[in-house]
Design a protein around this motif. Sequence first.
Motif, short mmCIF file in Angstrom:
data_model
loop_
_atom_site.label_atom_id
_atom_site.label_comp_id
_atom_site.label_asym_id
_atom_site.label_seq_id
_atom_site.Cartn_x
_atom_site.Cartn_y
_atom_site.Cartn_z
N ASN A 20 -11.71 4.05 11.65
CA ASN A 20 -11.40 4.95 10.28
C ASN A 20 -12.53 5.87 10.00
O ASN A 20 -12.43 6.78 9.24
CB ASN A 20 -11.19 3.82 9.33
CG ASN A 20 -10.01 2.97 9.11
OD1 ASN A 20 -9.12 3.25 9.96
ND2 ASN A 20 -9.89 1.98 8.42
N ASP A 35 -6.30 -9.92 0.47
CA ASP A 35 -5.17 -8.69 -0.01
C ASP A 35 -5.33 -8.09 -1.38
O ASP A 35 -5.01 -6.87 -1.26
CB ASP A 35 -3.80 -9.51 0.26
CG ASP A 35 -3.37 -9.84 1.40
OD1 ASP A 35 -4.13 -9.39 2.62
OD2 ASP A 35 -2.42 -10.70 1.67
N HIS A 95 -7.72 0.33 -2.41
CA HIS A 95 -6.59 1.45 -1.87
C HIS A 95 -6.19 2.14 -3.31
O HIS A 95 -6.18 3.50 -3.28
CB HIS A 95 -5.59 0.80 -1.40
CG HIS A 95 -4.21 1.75 -0.65
ND1 HIS A 95 -4.54 2.48 0.31
CD2 HIS A 95 -2.97 2.12 -1.22
CE1 HIS A 95 -3.55 3.33 0.41
NE2 HIS A 95 -2.49 3.08 -0.31
N LEU A 99 0.81 -1.18 -0.03
CA LEU A 99 -0.01 -0.08 -0.08
C LEU A 99 0.75 1.22 0.08
O LEU A 99 0.47 2.36 -0.57
CB LEU A 99 -0.83 0.03 1.10
CG LEU A 99 -1.79 -1.26 1.28
CD1 LEU A 99 -2.64 -1.18 2.52
CD2 LEU A 99 -2.48 -1.41 0.00
N ILE A 139 -12.20 3.82 4.13
CA ILE A 139 -11.12 4.84 3.93
C ILE A 139 -11.40 5.39 2.39
O ILE A 139 -11.23 6.46 1.77
CB ILE A 139 -9.62 4.27 4.21
CG1 ILE A 139 -9.52 4.06 5.53
CG2 ILE A 139 -8.59 5.38 3.34
CD1 ILE A 139 -9.33 5.28 6.20
N THR A 140 -11.44 4.68 1.43
CA THR A 140 -11.84 4.74 0.12
C THR A 140 -13.02 5.57 -0.10
O THR A 140 -13.27 6.56 -0.96
CB THR A 140 -11.86 3.44 -0.71
OG1 THR A 140 -10.73 2.47 -0.75
CG2 THR A 140 -11.97 3.71 -2.11
N LYS A 182 -11.22 -6.43 7.55
CA LYS A 182 -10.20 -5.64 6.90
C LYS A 182 -10.79 -5.02 5.72
O LYS A 182 -10.31 -3.68 5.28
CB LYS A 182 -8.99 -6.60 6.70
CG LYS A 182 -7.73 -5.81 6.27
CD LYS A 182 -6.71 -7.07 5.99
CE LYS A 182 -5.44 -6.34 5.31
NZ LYS A 182 -4.29 -7.31 5.15
N VAL A 225 -8.05 -5.66 -0.92
CA VAL A 225 -7.60 -4.40 -0.34
C VAL A 225 -6.77 -3.42 -1.47
O VAL A 225 -6.94 -2.18 -0.98
CB VAL A 225 -6.82 -4.70 0.94
CG1 VAL A 225 -6.18 -3.44 1.61
CG2 VAL A 225 -7.77 -5.31 2.02
N LYS A 226 -5.90 -4.05 -2.04
CA LYS A 226 -5.02 -3.22 -2.81
C LYS A 226 -5.82 -2.55 -3.87
O LYS A 226 -5.68 -1.43 -4.32
CB LYS A 226 -3.94 -4.24 -3.33
CG LYS A 226 -2.81 -4.66 -2.51
CD LYS A 226 -1.75 -5.68 -3.01
CE LYS A 226 -0.90 -5.97 -1.71
NZ LYS A 226 0.12 -6.97 -2.38
N HIS A 270 -10.90 -0.76 4.83
CA HIS A 270 -10.20 0.06 3.71
C HIS A 270 -11.52 0.64 2.96
O HIS A 270 -11.08 1.64 2.39
CB HIS A 270 -9.32 -0.94 2.87
CG HIS A 270 -8.11 -1.27 3.54
ND1 HIS A 270 -7.83 -2.21 4.62
CD2 HIS A 270 -6.92 -0.46 3.39
CE1 HIS A 270 -6.43 -2.01 4.94
NE2 HIS A 270 -5.91 -1.11 4.19
#
Length: 1417
Positions: free
Chosen positions: A951, A846, A853, A789, A916-917, A909, A849-850, A913
């Motif tokens: 968050n 994962d 992000h 990230l 946040i996005t 998780k 999440v990427k 995220h």
Amino acid sequence: MRPVSSGLIQNKMDLISALQFLKLGEIPQAWVDEVWDLEFTQRKPFDDTIEEALSASKDKSFRTLYQCLLTHAADQQKFADSDGASQSIWATLGENRVSIKSLVAVLSFFVLAGKAKAANVQQRVNGLHAASVYLLLLGIPGSIINQVFHEVLLDTCSNLTSLCWPQDSGKKRKKDGLKSSQAEGKRSKPQRKDASEEDEEEEEELHFSGQDLMKIRDAVVLLVQSLLRLLQTFPLKDRPQSASNCTEIFTKLLYFEQVIGKLTFAAVQDISKLRSVPEMAFYGLQLLCLPKHGDQKDSLRRIFHRLLYVILMMNKGSRGKPSLLICSQAILSTRDQAVHFICYLVEELKEVALPFLQILLQHICYQMVEKSEFRSHGAQTVGLLTSQMASKDYACFIKWLSNFSIHSKMVSRLFSVDVVMVLLEQPEREQEECEDADLACFLPHKFLIQNLLFARRMDSSPTVQSHTLACLAQCLELPSLNATRAVHNLFSATGTMLVNETTEASVSSQQTQKTYRTLPFRTVEITSTDGSSCDAKENLALLMRHVNDSKTNVRKSALQALVGLLKHDVIPMSSENLATLSERCRDPAVSVKKKALQCVGEMLAAKPDCSVVQKAWLQGVVPAVMDSESSVQDKALEALDQVLLSQVKPYSASRHLDASQSLTWSLLGLLCHECQNLSRYFSRAFTLWSKQKKFTPTFITNLISHTEADHGAGAWLLLSKVAASSSKLPYEKILGAWDNMISSKNVTETTCCHILCVMGDMATHLNQDTKDRIVDDLMTWLKTFTLSLEVICAAVETLFQFGRSEDIKQTQAFMNQHCGELVSICEAYLAPIILTEKGAQNLNEDLMVKHLHTLGVASLHCPAKVGKRTVLLVESVLTTHRDKLTENEEELPASLPLSQFKINSMPTKVRAHGVITLGKLCLQHEELVQKYLPVFARELEVGTEVAVRNNVVVIMCDLCVRYTNIVDNYIPNISACLRDSEAVIREQTLIMLTNLLQEEFVKWKGSLFFRFMVALVDPVPAIASLCEYCLLHLLLKKNPEMFSQHFIECIFHFNSYNKHKSYNKFPQSEREKVRFSLKGSQHRDKRFRIYRFLLEQFTDAQRFNITNKINQTVLACFADEELPLDAEGAEILSETFSILSLKEMKLQAVSSAAGGAAGEEPEEENMATMAKAVLQAAKKKVVSQVQKKVFIENTVPLIISLKSLLEQKRSPVLRDLMAYLQVTMQDYRNEVKEFFSGDELLAAEVEFALKTAEKERKMAEQMEEQMEHCSLTGDARTPTAQRSVQNSPVKSRPLLPFVFGTPQPRHPNPQSARLSHTEGRVGRSRQGEPVQSKSMALEGTVMPKGAVNDRAISTPKDVNINLTFDEGLSAIFSDQGTSAVRESSVLHVRSNEQQTPGLRQWNVQSPLRQKKKSSEV
């Protein structure tokens, strides 16, 4: 024989001729008789003719007469020694009809003329010469028979040296003799009657030239020589007053002039070869020690007493307290000479002088002042003098010092620490050297460190604590192995050591009196029974508490001590211990921050290879570059520059790195990995350095040479910081590193980010082809979604740097193209997972999440490419997937939380995220903010996932910066998280809200202030401490009135009371009211912690105003029955009275003692402190009068009204009202009737309550004292006065202030005071017998065995110390020895040889009672 006879005849003729200028034959006998009748106390004038003739006398005539007398006296002595016949001078004078009485009277005329303040130069010189002639006559055998001697005239002549020498003559004087002679003519005129003495003295100073002073100086030398000759022949054994006067004169002459070179002392010296006046004065003091001038003990007592003030660098007059001298080189030189003279006397007189040396040392300690320079010189003197002692005498002094170290005077305890440090520098004495086994334990350095020095670590005075801790660190640097081992034993984990510890209060109520008395020079006897033990862990824990002490100096010294322990491996080099050092680099006090930076620097220099130390250094120094204080910034930048930048040298694989370079790259390696969180602070340092142009091409070249080494990560870190400010970079090497990074998988994430940063900074210097190639590489790299990230963020930022141009539209088009492509790819990845029913079954968490992000980061650069579909996909990550997502979404109410749109199956998780996005999407679209803010707020209330709620707090606070007005309505929802069930969310919320308040994006509105107050009593101490820091050091500075403005509302809010018309009216939901309520007795301690915290920060003006406001808005409302006195009202009223009774509510100017806090008494010798104390006393008086007036006019009527109302209601609050009055009226005990003149019954009740409280307090004190004297074994005996400190189980109590006359016990009880002294005189024949002091004792107690051995004074053959310089005794008692349950083991003996006044009757009647009686009369 014939030539001799003719020589004698010639001498007689010369003598008679030399006397002619005195006109003795013309002097009227009546004048002579009157002068003798006046005993030479007044100058009797002559008639004009004789006075003019005598006034014309020159100093040459006096010198001739002096020389003739000296020659005649020498001849007379020569013939007397050879048994030859010689006519005495008295016979010669008689044969020539020279009247001795007339000669003495005329000489006194000159002496008294020279003594006058207005005397001119010639009068002063003549007076000095006349005094010299008189002293020379007095020293010739037969002077007593011929009535030359007169004690008054002898003292006047002796003292003429100080009377004739102009004071401060070197400051103001004329430079030439012509002006001097003119001035003499002016001085002959009569003085103005209205001129003050000070003006006259100053006038005299202005009219003395250098030539005048030389004349006076020569006459003074002659007079001093005459006095020395007198002391060689004329005994003063029966004239103790004259001997004492000579001692004082010689002591003053030590300051007469500065001695060049080193003085040597000898038993017999030629007076004519003594060149300087101080040298003569020392010889005079030496002569006074001869047996013919009295008992040597008395002589030594006088001399040591006078030299005491020379050593202390004080000016001691005949009365009053000594004043400090300016610590100049001349004063220091005189002090050193006096110390060496004392050493000489002790060496010469041996056993006679040693007891007085003990007493001298005691008085140096006791009369020391607080000034550090004086204490330092005093301690050095004590060290030098103790080196003259045998081991037994030295041990006795150390025993006395151990008791003195717990004296009630702060400066005494402080000076004892200085003395210990000087003694530790001396060679350690062997215990075998001491004959007395009981005293041998006081010889080792271990005793000094553990029982004297370390015991002061818990002193009640912060100054003593600070000095003790600083000295403890110095002990580890001493060459003595035993001293170092003693410190190791205190903190080693292998065992425990017995250590003295005192927790006494320093100032008793009797010590506030500042009446000064002249102190006779006597033994200072201190008794103590102090001891306790504590183990190594407790010692270390205590040191750590000192590091966090409220006093700045204590924290600084504790840091120094901690560094010493760490450097010498006394305590483990653990991360916890080192973290303490680095944390203090962010101390609120600037001086502590600087000290902490110095300490971590010392640790790094001592342990450069220790990674834990390296990390602590970074964590302490790097954040300091952003300190608010510029001097701290500069110190941190200097340290970083010295350790990091200056050590970047050219790298060669064949050359080994030296220690400094290895340290540099180790530190940079830590910054790349374990200490990445310091990157922001580190960047700030480079911003400041770039302005100073520190990054030269040579530095860049050296840095590049390290990029391919094993420590290359550190080199890329530095390069990423300096690239932006460097115009020329080796682009080829950097591009090569870029290609290697793209193709290799071995490059760490941190290094990748640094290389990307460097690439972005050099983008403007590359050609278009290279740019296009790198952009393609970046896009290819990002599309793999294999990056971390952090690298994704850095890569997108680098992409923006390569697309940036002067044309904003062109830049935006570039970002839309490339970042829009990334957004599309992310949408394509998310859609199948979210929109298909089984898309989330094989979810790669994962990878998901990427993509989220990347979507969030890329969308910030291309808001135009973010469509509704994108938003709905991100929203669906937080909800669920459905076939008809778009249809159902429109129907969902916005107030539902994210977790309750639909049943959600995404991992926490991913959802965290996703928040946040979604927040990043909202930053670019205001309509999304308005839509999702209610959703975020609802999530905070009912959400169950900690990461998601955390968050959400971050997102809402970030949105507040961009959309302040929109988010402002949701601040209560954010602040409600201050009472969240999860500590991490409470801490995050506190930090975020503090930042917003600092930048004024949020105002103190509604319930926000009170929610911060609740955070003050958070169950997690770290959060409560963080809240206190935020409030005091960040927020209160911006709004100093913040606490006082909200204080009264705190009372109503925390008690959930909403019946007041003005307070606690802001809107809150029931859920929030319950969450933040501190109502009820179970929360009383928390409420009062908040009240005390607020009040401690108030100024006196705010305290005064808040008291009046409480009267008007709370008490008045209940008195006027605007507020009902129901159960809730009674609680509010009771709490209000309790708040008004708090000590924090009292005005500081009234409640604090002038001069400082308890244990920090002002030193009377410090004039600045005295002036400050006077101003504080005046301020206290004025403020007290104003407070009294306001209390009578505003508060008393309300109290009377409320009391009447409470009595009618029979309310239990009446008890709180009376308790409040009891506390308030403590300062006005004798004015109760005046205050409550409108309610005599209330006045009587208050008086009764005050008396009852006083009785209870005294009974409690007596019970406490009795308990201290009791033991489990039933032994009620008091420990003896000389009991060793380390064996005493009794906790120490503050020692009493003492005078060298009659010491006064602690409690003002006249009967017990009298009984604590021996009332009758005990003859010397009974001194060896046990004598018990009269004292009150518990029934069944007996005289302790061995009390006789503990006597404070006597003169038996066995006792070598504790002799007094006077026959009477002065002793210092501990409080333990003054209560009604103690029996004294100290004898008080007075000699029959000296009549001493009886004990002073103590006036124990209260001044208030006296005033009351006088008013009644």
